[in-house]
Design a protein around this motif. Structure first.
Motif, mmCIF file in Angstrom:
data_model
loop_
_atom_site.group_PDB
_atom_site.id
_atom_site.type_symbol
_atom_site.label_atom_id
_atom_site.label_comp_id
_atom_site.label_asym_id
_atom_site.label_seq_id
_atom_site.Cartn_x
_atom_site.Cartn_y
_atom_site.Cartn_z
ATOM 1 N N ARG A 86 0.835 -1.199 0.000
ATOM 2 C CA ARG A 86 0.000 0.000 0.000
ATOM 3 C C ARG A 86 0.871 1.252 0.000
ATOM 4 N N LYS A 87 2.081 1.131 -0.499
ATOM 5 C CA LYS A 87 2.994 2.275 -0.539
ATOM 6 C C LYS A 87 2.523 3.262 -1.606
ATOM 7 N N PRO A 88 2.644 4.561 -1.313
ATOM 8 C CA PRO A 88 2.274 5.530 -2.338
ATOM 9 C C PRO A 88 3.175 5.393 -3.565
ATOM 10 N N LEU A 89 2.565 5.516 -4.743
ATOM 11 C CA LEU A 89 3.263 5.420 -6.023
ATOM 12 C C LEU A 89 2.960 6.706 -6.783
ATOM 13 N N ILE A 90 3.987 7.534 -6.963
ATOM 14 C CA ILE A 90 3.787 8.870 -7.509
ATOM 15 C C ILE A 90 4.636 9.063 -8.769
ATOM 16 N N LEU A 91 3.972 9.463 -9.844
ATOM 17 C CA LEU A 91 4.660 9.822 -11.080
ATOM 18 C C LEU A 91 4.993 11.305 -11.030
ATOM 19 N N LEU A 92 6.268 11.654 -11.175
ATOM 20 C CA LEU A 92 6.668 13.049 -11.287
ATOM 21 C C LEU A 92 6.606 13.391 -12.778
ATOM 22 N N ASN A 93 5.508 13.997 -13.165
ATOM 23 C CA ASN A 93 5.126 14.185 -14.566
ATOM 24 C C ASN A 93 5.652 15.524 -15.113
ATOM 25 N N ILE A 94 6.948 15.682 -15.114
ATOM 26 C CA ILE A 94 7.592 16.913 -15.576
ATOM 27 C C ILE A 94 7.275 17.144 -17.050
ATOM 28 N N ASP A 95 6.783 18.341 -17.357
ATOM 29 C CA ASP A 95 6.444 18.720 -18.743
ATOM 30 C C ASP A 95 5.566 17.683 -19.435
ATOM 31 N N LEU A 141 5.021 17.211 -5.590
ATOM 32 C CA LEU A 141 5.531 15.907 -5.133
ATOM 33 C C LEU A 141 5.717 15.930 -3.616
ATOM 34 N N GLU A 142 6.312 16.992 -3.114
ATOM 35 C CA GLU A 142 6.524 17.112 -1.679
ATOM 36 C C GLU A 142 5.183 17.062 -0.931
ATOM 37 N N ASP A 143 4.203 17.809 -1.421
ATOM 38 C CA ASP A 143 2.874 17.803 -0.801
ATOM 39 C C ASP A 143 2.247 16.405 -0.851
ATOM 40 N N ALA A 144 2.366 15.722 -1.990
ATOM 41 C CA ALA A 144 1.785 14.392 -2.127
ATOM 42 C C ALA A 144 2.446 13.392 -1.192
ATOM 43 N N LEU A 145 3.761 13.472 -1.044
ATOM 44 C CA LEU A 145 4.465 12.579 -0.139
ATOM 45 C C LEU A 145 4.065 12.852 1.311
ATOM 46 N N ARG A 146 4.007 14.121 1.690
ATOM 47 C CA ARG A 146 3.594 14.464 3.053
ATOM 48 C C ARG A 146 2.199 13.916 3.361
ATOM 49 N N ALA A 147 1.297 14.014 2.385
ATOM 50 C CA ALA A 147 -0.064 13.542 2.593
ATOM 51 C C ALA A 147 -0.144 12.024 2.666
ATOM 52 N N ALA A 148 0.742 11.336 1.954
ATOM 53 C CA ALA A 148 0.642 9.878 1.823
ATOM 54 C C ALA A 148 1.435 9.105 2.870
ATOM 55 N N LEU A 149 2.484 9.714 3.406
ATOM 56 C CA LEU A 149 3.326 8.980 4.365
ATOM 57 C C LEU A 149 2.679 8.974 5.725
ATOM 58 N N PRO A 150 2.854 7.864 6.460
ATOM 59 C CA PRO A 150 2.250 7.791 7.801
ATOM 60 C C PRO A 150 2.852 8.810 8.764
#
Length: 185
Positions: A131-140, A176-185
């Motif tokens: 259940r680890k967050p999986l985030i695409l950093l969709n640059i451009d 990305l930073e915001d998404a990680l902060r929201a997703a990490l325990p």
């Protein structure tokens, strides 16, 4: 250096890609991870985006954990000055060690290797293996065709709409930073 509060696996290219946006994003990502006291877990190369994210994390005082198979030590210029440097026998072992030592996964622009890593952890999430967050950093918009492919797979009946729920796409490092902060325990 205080113990990291989380470990983030970053999959990314062993090349810089065209233009400067990807390189700048890699450097910003490395610095952002260090600023948040999140350990970088990555493929231990010192080339392309891999090298950039690691050098930026180190320059900002971050903890770095690199994993590389022996056969890529020369090709990817194994970065031996990391906080932790692990040499594996196979690519499969590399991916397993990286995944097992991460609390979240970020996929930056990259080639076939990054796609392989993405689809493996996406499949594992779909099967309920993590259940680890999986985030695409969709640059451009780099990952827009991949996101379209996921929609296509769903539209053609080979996956449920829920497949999209396993992936978050963000356009830049601040998001990305915001998404990680929201997703990490």
């Amino acid at each position: 250096m205080t113990a990291p509060t989380a470990s983030i696996c970053v999959y990314c290219g062993s090349r810089d890609g065209k233009g400067t946006a990807y390189a700048e994003a890699a450097e910003a990502t490395g610095a952002m991870l260090a600023r948040n006291n999140w350990r970088l877990v990555y493929g231990a190369g010192d080339v392309g985006l891999m090298g950039r994210v690691a050098r930026a994390a180190q320059a900002a005082g971050g903890d770095t954990f690199g994993v590389i198979p022996g056969h890529l030590l020369d090709l990817e210029v194994g970065k031996r000055d990391l906080t932790r440097f692990v040499v594996t026998q196979t690519m499969h072992e590399r991916k397993k060690v990286m995944f097992m030592n991460a609390d979240g996964i970020v996929v930056m622009p990259g080639g076939a290797g990054s796609l392989d890593e993405f689809f493996e952890v996406l499949t594992w999430a779909q099967l309920g293996l993590h259940r680890k967050p999986l985030i695409l950093l969709n640059i451009d918009g780099f990952w827009d065709p991949l996101l379209g492919l996921i929609d296509h797979v769903i539209d053609r009946g080979f996956a449920d709409e829920s497949l999209k729920g396993y992936v978050t796409s963000v356009p830049e490092t601040d998001a990305l930073e915001d998404a990680l902060r929201a997703a990490l325990p």
